[in-house]
Design an enzyme around this catalytic site. Sequence first.
Site, short mmCIF file in Angstrom:
data_model
loop_
_atom_site.label_atom_id
_atom_site.label_comp_id
_atom_site.label_asym_id
_atom_site.label_seq_id
_atom_site.Cartn_x
_atom_site.Cartn_y
_atom_site.Cartn_z
N LYS A 13 -51.13 -34.01 -40.66
CA LYS A 13 -50.01 -33.49 -39.81
C LYS A 13 -49.99 -33.10 -38.21
O LYS A 13 -49.08 -33.40 -37.74
CB LYS A 13 -49.87 -31.76 -40.50
CG LYS A 13 -49.85 -30.99 -42.08
CD LYS A 13 -50.24 -29.62 -42.29
CE LYS A 13 -51.33 -29.28 -41.59
NZ LYS A 13 -52.45 -29.75 -42.96
N ARG A 88 -48.21 -20.74 -42.97
CA ARG A 88 -49.21 -20.80 -43.93
C ARG A 88 -48.89 -19.80 -45.13
O ARG A 88 -49.66 -20.01 -45.97
CB ARG A 88 -50.50 -20.79 -43.08
CG ARG A 88 -50.79 -21.91 -42.18
CD ARG A 88 -51.85 -21.88 -42.37
NE ARG A 88 -52.49 -22.99 -41.60
CZ ARG A 88 -53.45 -23.94 -41.24
NH1 ARG A 88 -54.49 -23.29 -41.99
NH2 ARG A 88 -53.74 -24.46 -40.46
N ARG A 127 -63.40 -37.93 -40.21
CA ARG A 127 -62.61 -37.20 -38.91
C ARG A 127 -63.98 -36.84 -37.84
O ARG A 127 -63.20 -36.15 -36.49
CB ARG A 127 -61.66 -36.57 -38.85
CG ARG A 127 -61.55 -35.06 -39.05
CD ARG A 127 -60.10 -34.73 -39.61
NE ARG A 127 -59.77 -32.93 -40.18
CZ ARG A 127 -58.89 -33.15 -40.42
NH1 ARG A 127 -58.03 -33.42 -40.21
NH2 ARG A 127 -59.52 -31.30 -40.52
N ARG A 131 -65.77 -28.84 -37.19
CA ARG A 131 -65.84 -27.66 -37.65
C ARG A 131 -67.32 -27.10 -38.15
O ARG A 131 -68.03 -27.94 -39.10
CB ARG A 131 -65.06 -26.90 -38.18
CG ARG A 131 -63.60 -27.37 -37.62
CD ARG A 131 -62.86 -27.21 -38.36
NE ARG A 131 -62.41 -26.28 -38.72
CZ ARG A 131 -61.81 -25.85 -39.74
NH1 ARG A 131 -60.13 -26.09 -39.42
NH2 ARG A 131 -60.86 -24.65 -40.69
N ARG A 142 -61.97 -25.07 -48.22
CA ARG A 142 -60.72 -24.55 -47.66
C ARG A 142 -59.33 -25.34 -48.37
O ARG A 142 -57.85 -24.80 -47.95
CB ARG A 142 -60.76 -25.04 -46.09
CG ARG A 142 -61.18 -25.25 -45.19
CD ARG A 142 -62.32 -26.03 -44.14
NE ARG A 142 -61.35 -26.89 -43.38
CZ ARG A 142 -61.17 -27.85 -42.51
NH1 ARG A 142 -62.59 -27.99 -42.63
NH2 ARG A 142 -60.97 -28.94 -41.85
#
Length: 186
Positions: A13, A88, A127, A131, A142
């Site tokens: 996104k 969301r 990536r 986190r 998630r």
Amino acid sequence: MRIIIFGPPGAGKGTQASLISEEYDIPHLSTGNIFRSAIKNKTELGKEVKAILDAGDLVPDEKVVDLVEEELKNDKYEDGYILDGFPRTVVQAKAFDDLLKKNGETLTAFLQLQVPEQELIERILSRGEGRSDDTRDGVKKRLKVYREETEPVLEYYGEKGAVHKVDGTGSIEDIFNRITTILPDN
């Protein structure tokens, strides 16, 4: 143009929103970027959001809606924008629709990036955002939260006939080319 780019974590996104922003000369509003900045700067919002995200949960609707509504008051969004990470939940989607209506605006496109789950997991793990939940189990949690709490937004906009499904696999350029065939010429 007012665009929502939608999909699970790791769908691309942010990458595609940046390209759309550049191509169509509209600002990219990422709730994730706003939250990351607050966390990095250790603001009150940042501390609160960090604890929520570290638990793998979503930031409460009211807090997100207020944040986005406040941000959209900035003149730079007057001619349009691309939303990434918002709405969301259906509550957020309805609040956003109310905001559009109040401002006499309409949604141009709701772009749904579709990517197989295994590819999403690999993308997130590779990536290296750093986190605390960027582990295989954390990513699966998630994705579960996404399916339970966020995916209903897709149905909400689908009932309005606003959803454009985009194959989110392949090169960044291929995905972007698929998106530009959907959006009106700039």
